[in-house]
Design an enzyme around this catalytic site. Structure first.
Site, mmCIF file in Angstrom:
data_model
loop_
_atom_site.group_PDB
_atom_site.id
_atom_site.type_symbol
_atom_site.label_atom_id
_atom_site.label_comp_id
_atom_site.label_asym_id
_atom_site.label_seq_id
_atom_site.Cartn_x
_atom_site.Cartn_y
_atom_site.Cartn_z
ATOM 1 N N VAL A 48 1.088 -0.801 -0.123
ATOM 2 C CA VAL A 48 -0.380 0.190 0.183
ATOM 3 C C VAL A 48 1.046 1.096 0.077
ATOM 4 O O VAL A 48 0.377 2.162 -0.594
ATOM 5 C CB VAL A 48 -1.009 0.161 1.266
ATOM 6 C CG1 VAL A 48 -1.783 1.356 1.006
ATOM 7 C CG2 VAL A 48 -1.797 -1.235 0.747
ATOM 8 N N CYS A 49 1.998 0.886 0.683
ATOM 9 C CA CYS A 49 2.529 2.682 0.797
ATOM 10 C C CYS A 49 3.604 2.466 -0.008
ATOM 11 O O CYS A 49 3.746 3.215 -0.776
ATOM 12 C CB CYS A 49 3.687 2.430 1.636
ATOM 13 S SG CYS A 49 3.368 2.301 3.602
ATOM 14 N N ALA A 50 4.174 1.786 -1.408
ATOM 15 C CA ALA A 50 5.224 1.503 -2.186
ATOM 16 C C ALA A 50 3.630 1.852 -3.693
ATOM 17 O O ALA A 50 3.696 2.805 -4.144
ATOM 18 C CB ALA A 50 5.238 0.170 -2.809
#
Length: 154
Positions: A48-50
């Protein structure tokens, strides 16, 4: 649970010092005169961060006079490796590994397995350093509200 609250809309954004990919320090003052989007998250090593970094990288070119800073506790070496591997060229990364950013912005997890990492959130700052809006992402497994950011910058 985090150590505090995000800066309120209409207040001056707290200054910060973050480490760039080359280990140099940069701060909010160095971005003065541009609008700043802080894309804050736990780690580039999560899907999700990526995904949020990739999306902001794509959107950044459409945001005039705007700098997107992707903020996490990841070491600058890891951020550089991620950006090279993913063709990330339109956003900056900033590591909190030697700063008080998480406490100043109220986004550092204060307990649990993520203690010391940053909670997924966004802060949008105007050219003069005033907070246009800020938002915690309710579920860490969800991406930020990109439309929220776009509306603040339109």
């Amino acid at each position: 649970m985090t150590v505090g609250e995000l800066p309120a809309t209409g207040t001056k954004a707290p200054d910060f010092v973050l480490a760039a990919q080359d280990l140099s320090d940069f701060d909010l003052q160095s971005l003065k005169g541009k609008r700043v989007v802080l894309n804050i998250f736990p780690s580039l090593d999560t899907d999700v961060c990526a995904a949020s970094v990739r999306r902001f990288n794509s959107d950044a070119s459409k945001l005039p006079d705007t700098v997107v800073v992707c903020v996490s506790a990841d070491l600058p070496f890891a951020a550089k490796r991620f950006c090279v591997a993913n063709g990330i060229e339109n956003v900056m990364t900033g590591s909190t590994f030697r700063s008080a950013f998480g406490k100043k912005y109220g986004v550092e997890f204060s307990g649990g397995a993520f203690r010391g990492l940053m909670a997924r959130s966004v802060v949008v700052i105007d050219r003069d350093g005033t907070v246009l809006g800020s938002q915690f992402v309710a579920e860490q497994s969800e991406e930020p509200d990109y439309e929220f950011v776009e509306k603040l910058l339109s």
